[in-house]
Every structure is written in structure tokens, then in C-alpha cells.
Design an enzyme around this catalytic site. Structure first.
Site, PDB file in Angstrom:
ATOM      1  N   GLY A 147       0.824  -1.202   0.000  1.00 48.51           N
ATOM      2  CA  GLY A 147       0.000   0.000   0.000  1.00 48.51           C
ATOM      3  C   GLY A 147       0.856   1.248   0.000  1.00 48.51           C
ATOM      4  N   CYS A 148       0.231   2.375  -0.317  1.00 52.55           N
ATOM      5  CA  CYS A 148       1.002   3.618  -0.426  1.00 52.55           C
ATOM      6  C   CYS A 148       1.528   4.068   0.935  1.00 52.55           C
ATOM      7  CB  CYS A 148       0.170   4.710  -1.102  1.00 52.55           C
ATOM      8  SG  CYS A 148      -1.488   4.932  -0.423  1.00 52.55           S
ATOM      9  N   PHE A 149       0.661   4.141   1.947  1.00 58.79           N
ATOM     10  CA  PHE A 149       1.153   4.535   3.275  1.00 58.79           C
ATOM     11  C   PHE A 149       2.179   3.537   3.819  1.00 58.79           C
ATOM     12  CE2 PHE A 149      -2.833   7.148   3.544  1.00 58.79           C
ATOM     13  CZ  PHE A 149      -2.227   8.370   3.774  1.00 58.79           C
TER      14      PHE A 149
ATOM     15  N   SER B 226       5.707   4.151   2.349  1.00 55.68           N
ATOM     16  CA  SER B 226       6.384   5.303   2.949  1.00 55.68           C
ATOM     17  C   SER B 226       6.771   5.030   4.390  1.00 55.68           C
ATOM     18  CB  SER B 226       5.454   6.521   2.859  1.00 55.68           C
ATOM     19  OG  SER B 226       5.826   7.517   3.774  1.00 55.68           O
TER      20      SER B 226
END
Lengths: 346, 346, 346, 346
Positions: free
Chosen positions: A149-151, A154
Site C-alpha cells: 500500500g502507499c502509506f 512510505s
């Protein structure tokens, strides 16, 4: 040259895959599959693709896909890939799932956070979590990739070196997430309505975001300890870009400069991670359109906390770019192939 | 492989040249020249370029440039290139000027609209106006290119087929320009201040924009008639993107569909012009980051006017991309080389 | 103190009426009517209204409205007010319709442009077009007000003085409209999707906007001549604000300064029109949140055209503010009552 | 009616004071003082003020101010008010300083964080910190008010009830600040440049923000304990709005609902604090243009942390609005006078 299919042709994930694959010399987009718009040209929906994609989108046909393509990217909403990927197990087709369907290896957790029935356990067990900076060797061997996932991309890239080197405690970690609106995709809702979102910061899904168990699972795996995190997400009035600001109690007496050295050394062989010099911090604009994750670090001596800023483009390193990076590794190509572009600035 | 220098290293034009040249296989950035920051790394100012440009910027040294580079891009403010380019006349170095210094071949007009002393007449006479869709053969032979302004690129590409085919009158043409803020460059002013510009549409330089004589000169050349236009410009709260909406009285009885056919045929061999289907119009986002000029056309039968919408990315087709397109043509490379990328959307 | 009802309680028009009526000493919001959400508190949808509106929204009940309220604002989509207002004819209730239902007095035109059955002719005949700067005396006597559209408000205020004084020709008038996204209301569509609209200029409804016949009707009435205009609309990445740039061939030899004097004198007694000094032009931000229409004027001597920039806040002077201005006049109150606020800047 | 002077006439603080004072019945703007532009009309710089302020700005003249005004608002950069306010001590003029000059009562701390010489100690000792929700009684008696900073206003209002009731620990408090660009004022810099800030989240002044000692001082005063906080700030691509997300370890076993009750009771008599219902959180848009501070609360049982979201308009509750609220209290007027307006939405 490998033939590629993209399933979920009308979402932003697919559009970004198309943009990036245009620069890739070893993958050719053979088919774009759309459940809702098969038969139509994708340029009807996305006129900027005129001249690039002329064939109409197709209906899903698993047998033909097995015959005609080598790699499938699933740019589908949660709940779709989990029912299709099992049909490709045993075949030679490589499956890369950009949705969350295979990220939680616990079937119960998936049910709890996604509210759907999980993928078969043997599919979950075969899927490799495609964060190449951490699981490169497993990715190289994988037939099924669960793209992060994107979060989590990061957050994990920003925390893992400090966790692994026991610079920070395993508890009381805070992750303050800030994302552009494109992360919510193309479907229409109050979250994506311009007048509701412009000139606004909107906290959302506080304590309820499905990326919480994903972040905690992989942090815990690295730490060999059960880690929980306080994770919040904020919608920012911009289209692309995601930054997690992370705070964790220090376990060691260490300076900003030493932490920076430690991260630089951790990511030395990983071309998409850029560690900022002391006193400087990344902005989301500085990775816009690229596969970079830029990380800035600060030790707050007054409060004994490590502060990490970790910026990505949510549609590239947080989705389509990372998927291509995984495909590169699975096929023995240079990890950077097709992704060696400069962020678009300003 | 040709060696390239960029003069004016810290502005947005230079940064966009660097981004695009990274994808170009036949040009290599040998030097970046900066008057104000030579000796420093460009990544100090633009951290997103870390890993890409490691050599420090240099001071201008004309003799060394003649020895070491083949092509120079001038990404300098008005008034700089005109004093340097004459020194390269007679040498084999190709000069491409992104500023307005060589666009007006009349020295008096330059003085009037730019408020500076003009380039020597023999430099003005040698410079070719680098709008390849109109002047391709001249560009191929040129040693000095005057790269068109952003508004003129959009306006000329949107009007020239109708002018040349006498579809519209030569008078009473209205051009309503709308541009993102990056067109004003990186210098700080009320025009570029976020709080003054965000959530705002700001008309500016009404009747006084230096692109007026440029547009009129090349329209007049095409028409072999003296054309004046009413031209306004509006600052839009976005970074990139430029669209001109143009209105002109019809000289012929013609339908939207016929005008579209005429434009498609006019631009048939020009890969960067995309004509929209009847009833659809381009948006600036659909050319973002790319060298396309997308054009939509509408015949208002009720008022006997042609309406043209012509969208570009002001930093690409309106500046750095067009400069590279010109370099491609000057060097016998494929016009699309390094520019064949999909717009970034959304 | 007059009691007020707002019908269409969950749209932006209603929300803006509520905000402005909070500052009004002679009107009290007695009821908010919502077809889709009656029984609920409006603060469920709009938390910023907590503390201000505590009563639940109600279902439409015409008899009770006749008994309990003096003024009704219709902040409803096209096609609603036309079926309700006739029931109030003959009663003492004042009806102010913010939708387009009563703006075209020709039933055929309404059918053509709105695609719906028109209001009864006798309702159309009774409705007064509520542009107070032009029809103040009629507004004072009206029981039914048709509140002007946002683009027509800006365009008519910008053109009427020049039309009435025959400064410009009645033909070849061009109106280039630019609007923020809130004009499209709160319903979800590609037009209102953040990722589709941010960093973008999007031409829309070219040649097909329902404000075309409205603008032409009232211009023609003033000119006592049949006027057609070329009108385009562009969606701008901002929430509020609307500006029309208008171009018209001059009929008289006149300077910018003389046109400015003429407009100042025309609007001398109209407190919401501000004419800019020569060489300066309004921006939408400068009227943000206020009922002003700011107008800048320029005579292009080179092309013999008048250029007009006319800026409003589309939700205030283009909707709710003008509705209150009309209510003030209908009830003998000061035209500025409740509207005498400074634009919010920046 | 009291006569008011605003010093620092051309900044955003002054402009917002002018906007809000227009709605105030007991204060009249008698003078606007500008060091850089005295003699000019403020509408030259801010055309939206045309019709509202016609007198030219004046030079600073302390004696005349003592004679002619009752209240002075200092909307000046750091380092100005500290040299002027001492001259008014002993007079009856009320001084309200919107800058940071008097917020740190320790002269050493001021020197360290602001890099300037501090105000005289007797001025520091007389100044009351104008956070009326905490220091209302002192404000009522004050002659000199030090108006809180924007981040401290949001952070203190969000944390103080939990600190005072010992719901959270005094250490390991994290404050993640997010602000619109107007907080940086009107001066031009990379921070305020549109192209650098739009479509971007930019961490800045990490570990070095002058609001750190201010927040810690007042938290420590409340706690009667030395509190340090980890505080970061992020620039968001919007003009107005500020939200602090705060995280603190729980000291008590408590639910979200109980914390909400506690905050509601703490702020019961404070009209500008709105506590959100369980499961909902404020957005900055919901306080836009208003003096509200909206607070959302969540107890993360999994991690034993309290999460607080506290949203204000940085120019209103974070500056000019709070200054007027203080003036109201100092003069015995209703605290809400002139401030009882609905946020502008959308």
C-alpha cells in the site's frame, strides 16, 4: 519482450502503469481488461492516451490471458484480485496485485479490516510482499506479488532501518500520514469532491485505516516483536504525493548525523531511496512522478525522539512504479529499468 | 552523442531541460552554466536532482564552450542570450534560445516591447523561429533557433491552419490566454506569491504582453497580410499548463466537423499535435509534462465564429520540450526522440 | 422581522444563504426544507453549522409555509421551483428562485436549453429578473424573483453600460467565462472530482451552456435589438470565484478612461459595483465571499475592441448574495443590509 | 465607541483585522500606520478594500496615537512591537500585540529563538497571554495583550484540558502541525512561491520553530511541571487553515467518549470551541474565516494514546480574530461581538 495485461483498466493505477510501461523496453501492453467498459477504447475515458493505446479494452478471459500474456498487473479495487489470482497459480503467468487483497497473510485480519472474504490460504502463502528494499531476494523468486500500500511503503521504508538497528523502541511509534487525493482513486465521493477538499486538510479513517495492520505486520516481522503504531491519515489538497511524518522514542544515544549515516548505509544498494543531508527534509514535489522515496531524519535531543519524514509519489513508488520495480526483479532485469526518470519539478 | 550546455542553470527552463534530456540518448549534459551560483551543485537548489547531476555549475566561458559542447540551450531571462549568441556565430555550435531575444526580427519592436537594446541585426536575421509544425525545413538547416514563447506556441498552432486556409478573417481575432504560474519563472513577486494567486484568477499585462507582437508577426507572415489580435492573459491557480481560447469571424460557410478534418489534415505529419473529436475539448491536464499541443474546434453557427481551444504544457511544448524537438530536427534525429512520453495524469 | 424558509437545504446555495442570513437583522431562518434529508440536522452534513442551526430539516408542506413564513428562497436544482412557486401565487409569500426555472420567459427556450417542461406562462410572466443594478424598480414591486445565473450576472453587469450607451456593436460579442468548481454544486461528477480538476483548466459545455439564452435575452432587451454572443465556459481549479472576459467591437472612438467614466456614472448609485482605475483589473479573490462585482475596462486601440473583466463570487453575487439583495429591495430595507462585508483576502 | 489604530498596515494580519472590525459596532478604525507605505491608500495594495478605507496610511506618531486612539493592534513582524509598546505603558491605551515579541516571558529565550533583543522585562511582566479560553480573567484586567501564535493557539486548546485533568502524560507529547501558506505572511520567499508550494507538502523549521518554547511554556504553566514536546510543521498547499494533530500517552484508562465529555465540560462556557462528536474530526475548511477552534478526539486503545485534531483559521483564531476577542474582554463587551459569523463553506 514480455506481454503484459492490466486488469482494472479505467482506474488511476492502470493509467499510471500505462504511462510508465511506455518507457519500458522489455514489457509490451498486450491487453487492458475492464469489467465495466470492455469494448471501448480507453482514450474515451482518458483522452491523453490517444495515440498510445488504440485497441479496445477487453473482458476478462482467464484462458486467453494464460495463452497470450506473461505478466498481469491487477489494478483493481479490493476484493477482485483474490478471486482471480488463484486461477493463475501453477501457470507461468506472473501476477502482481496492486490492491490490498494479499497483503495480510492472516485471513481473519483481512476479514476484519477489509470486510470481505479472504483469498485462499495457499494463495496468501505464495504471495511475496513486494517491497524490494526489504524483500528483494524473495521478490526475485516470486510468481505472485502483493504490491504494498502507499502509506505502508512510505512508513516501512522510513522506519525499518531504525527498527532493525534498534535505534528506536518498538512501542509508542506515531505515524502521521498526509496524502494527495488521487490515493482515493477515481470514484466519486465527498473525499474526492473538489469543493470539499480544496483549501482543506481533512483527517480521515482515524484508527480505522486498513493500512494499520499492514504496517504493523511488516514492522513486527522485522523487529521479531509485536509492534503497534498510532497511525492517522490526512487528506491534503493536492493530486499526487504522500508523506509520513514518524515519531519514535530513541533507544540509543545517537545524533541526527549518525542516524543519517545508518540509513545511507542501509539503503546503499537501493537506487530508489535518497537520504537527505542533515537539516534538510524532502517535500512531496521532489519525488513527483518518480519512483523515489526521499527520507529526512532528525533526532530531537530535547525530547529523545527520532523524527522521520518519508515522501513518495503515491501512484508511483506507492503503486504502479513499485509494481514495475517488482516485475523488473522477477524477470532478471535492472531494477531501475523504465523507472530511471527525474521527478517533474515544479 | 552530442555534448550539451545549458545556460541559466537555476531557472525552471533549465530544470525542465535536464528532466527531458535524461530521456534522450543522443544528447549528454556536459555543462550547466549559472551566473549567480557557479561553483555550487544544482541539487543544492533542486534536491530532486540529487543522483542525476553531480558536477558543480560553471561560470560562462565562451572559448571552452566552443571546444567542449555541440549544442547550447539558453534558458536565460530576456536580455542575456542576445549578447552571447553572436560570439558563436560562425562556429559549429548550435544555439537554441528559449528567451524572447531573437523572436522579433524588428530591432525597433524588440526595443519597444522588451525595453532593452536588441541583438545585432545579423544575429536576428540568422535565427530561425523554432515552431517545427510550421518551419520544419528551416529548422533543419538552422544554426541558431529562436524558440517560441509559450502563448505564441499555443496561439499560432491553434490559428495557423484556419488562417492559411482562409477559414477565418484576418481581423477581429480574439485570444484569451490562461496560464499556470510556472510561466512566471522562479523569481519572487506578487505574481508568484501563493497567497495572492491561489483560489484566484488574475488578468495581467492586458494590452501590454510582449507575446502580442510575436503572435502577430508570425500570423501576418502566414497570412501575407497585417494581422492584429486582441490578446489577454490570465494567471490561473495551477503550476503548469496553458490554454488559449481563440475566437475568429468565419470567412467560409463551414461546419465543426469540416474544420476538424482540415486541421487533422494540416497536422497529419506532425506527431505532437492532437486534434480532438467533435464536441470534445482538451484540458491542460491532458498534456501535462508532455510535448503535445491538443486542439479542440467548434463552429458557432449562431454567431458565425470559430472557437479554438489549444492546450500545452508551458514548460514543455511552450519551452524545453520544443527546444529539444528543434535540436532533434537540427541534428537529423527523429523529431520525437526523448519526447515520446505519455502525459502524467492525473 | 420576517420569517424565511430555504428549500433545497443540503446544497451550496442553501449553505451560503444560511451564512449570509446570519448577518441579517430583519430575516430569521424559520425552516430549512430538504426533500432528501428531512428529519436530519443540517450539521450532520455541514458540521461547520453546528451551533447555528439546531432544528432538523423539514419536508415540504406548502400550507404550513404559507402560514409560517414570509419569504422563501429556492436553492433547488433546475426543475423544482417551477412546480412549487405557482402554489404561492396569490399568497403574500415572496418567492426568490435561485435556479434557472423562471429566467427564460419563453417556454420553448426553457424546454430547449433545460430539457424540461416549463413553468406555467402566468408564473413566467409574473417573475421579475432579479438583477437590481438594472431592474431595481421592478424588483421592489415583485412577489416572485428569478435570481440571475452566475455567468449572466457577471456578463450582463460587464456589458450593459456599453450596450446601452452604444459604445459597442450588438454583434460579434465574445464572452470567455472562467469559474470555480463550486458553481457545479455538491453533486459528484467528473466535473467536481478533485483529481480531474486540480492543476487543470477544462473547457466545458462549449456552445451548449444554458446561460447563453439568458445572457442574450437580457442584452437584447436592453439593446432593443437581437443580440447573439459567443460564450464559452472554463472550469478553473479553485472553489469560488467567477470572471468573464468580454470582447466587443467598438462603435465609437473612445478611450479607456472615457469608458471607465461612463461605467462609473452608470453604476453611481449601485453600491455593489466597483469600477477599477485605468490600467488595473479585478481578480476573483478581491470579491471572495462578498456581494461585489468588480469591473475592469480596457480599450484596445490597435484592434478597436473593448475588453471588459467582470469578477464576482459565484455563490454570493452569483447566487445567495444577490438573492438577499433582492429580498432587501422587495421589503424596503437598505439594499446592502447584511451584505456590507469586506471580501475575505487572502 | 472606541477608536482603534492598526500598526503594520500592509500585512495580512492588518487586512484581516480590517475585515473583522468592519463587523464590530464598538470599535472604529481611526488610523492605519505603515512604516513603508504611509501617505498611500491601503487600497493601492489591496483593491478589495476600496470603498472601505479611504484615508491614507500614516506614519507612526506615538503622541498623536495617545491622544486619538483607545486601542492599538500591532500587526507587525517580530521585533517591532517590543520597542513601541513600552511607550504606551502608563497611558490608558490598550495594546494588543499579534507578533511574538511578548509571548516568552524569559528574555533569554526570546533572544535564543527570535535572534533579537527582548522587550524590557517590565513590559514582559505586564503583558497577559491572550488565550481567553484559559486566561479570561487576566485578559479582562490587562492593558497589554500578547496575542498567541497560530500553532500555539491550536496546540494549547487541543492539549490543555487533557493536561489539566491528567488524562495524558506530561512527556512524549507529539505535535504534528499543518498550516496554509498565509501564515508566512506577504513577504516573498521560497516558502511562499506558488510553484514551489502548490501540489506539495513541505516540512519546515523541524526542531527550530519559534512556537516550540511558547507551546512548552504555557503547557508547563498549566501542568506545573516542565513539559517538552516534539513539534513539527508542514506547509500545505492552501492559503488559510491550520490543524495540529497531537499524540500523547494516556495516563488514565479512558474512552473516546469520556474524553469528549471532559473537553465539552472544560469548554462549556467558551463559545469559540466546538468539540466534535465521537468518530468525527474537524477539517480546516469547517472553521475557514471564523474564530472557531474545532476539536476532535480519539482514544487509540490499541496503543494507549490520545489523538487530538485541533483546527483553526490561522488568520482569525490564530491572529486577528483572537485579538478582537481579547479586545472584547478587555472592554467588557460580549466576547463574541463582531465574531459571531458562520465559517465560509465551501
Amino acid at each position: 519482450m514480455k506481454n503484459v495485461a492490466i486488469i482494472g483498466g479505467t482506474g488511476y493505477g492502470a493509467v499510471e502503469l500505462i504511462r510508465l510501461l511506455q518507457l519500458h523496453e522489455f514489457m509490451h501492453i498486450k491487453k487492458i481488461i475492464s469489467h465495466s467498459q470492455y469494448g471501448e477504447g480507453i482514450a474515451n475515458t482518458y483522452p491523453h492516451l490517444t495515440e498510445f493505446i488504440k485497441e479496445p479494452m477487453e473482458e476478462l478471459d482467464i484462458d486467453r490471458l494464460k495463452e497470450e500474456v506473461d505478466i498481469i498487473f491487477f489494478a483493481t479495487p479490493a476484493g477482485v484480485a483474490k478471486d482471480i489470482i488463484p486461477d493463475f497459480q501453477g501457470s507461468s503467468v506472473q501476477c502482481i496485485d496492486l490492491s490490498g487483497d494479499l497483503r495480510l497473510t492472516s485471513a481473519e485480519q483481512y476479514k476484519e479490516w477489509y470486510g470481505k472474504d479472504p483469498a485462499p490460504q495457499e494463495t496468501l502463502d505464495k504471495a511475496v510482499y513486494g517491497l524490494p528494499e526489504v524483500y528483494k531476494e524473495q521478490v526475485k523468486q516470486a510468481q505472485i506479488i502483493s504490491n504494498p500500500g502507499c502509506f505502508p511503503t512510505s512508513a516501512l521504508l522510513g522506519l525499518i532501518p531504525a527498527i532493525e538497528h534498534q535505534v528506536i523502541a518498538n512501542q509508542s511509534i506515531v505515524i502521521d500520514g498526509k496524502t494527495g487525493v488521487s490515493g482515493a482513486g477515481r470514484k466519486q465521493s465527498a473525499m474526492t469532491h473538489f469543493s470539499e477538499t480544496n483549501e482543506n486538510v481533512k483527517p480521515y479513517k482515524i484508527g480505522a485505516h486498513q493500512h494499520i495492520p499492514e504496517i504493523e505486520k511488516y514492522l513486527s516481522d522485522i523487529a521479531k516483536d509485536s509492534i503497534t503504531t498510532t497511525f492517522t491519515t490526512h487528506l491534503i489538497p493536492m493530486t499526487r504525493g504522500l508523506i509520513c511524518t514518524m515519531y519514535a522514542p530513541l533507544e540509543k544515544n545517537i545524533t541526527s548525523s549518525e542516524v543519517i549515516d545508518l540509513y545511507e548505509s542501509y539503503y546503499e544498494t537501493h537506487p530508489f531511496i535518497r537520504i537527505r543531508d542533515e537539516g534538510t527534509f524532502p517535500t512531496t514535489r521532489e519525488v513527483y512522478g518518480s519512483n523515489y522515496c526521499d527520507i529526512g531524519l532528525y533526532v530531537d535531543q530535547r525530547t529523545n525522539q527520532l523524527v522521520v519524514e518519508s515522501a513518495i509519489d503515491n501512484l508511483v513508488k506507492g503503486a504502479a512504479g513499485q509494481a514495475i520495480q517488482n516485475a523488473n526483479l522477477m524477470n532478471g532485469w535492472d531494477e531501475k529499468h523504465g523507472l530511471n526518470t527525474i521527478p517533474i519539478y515544479p
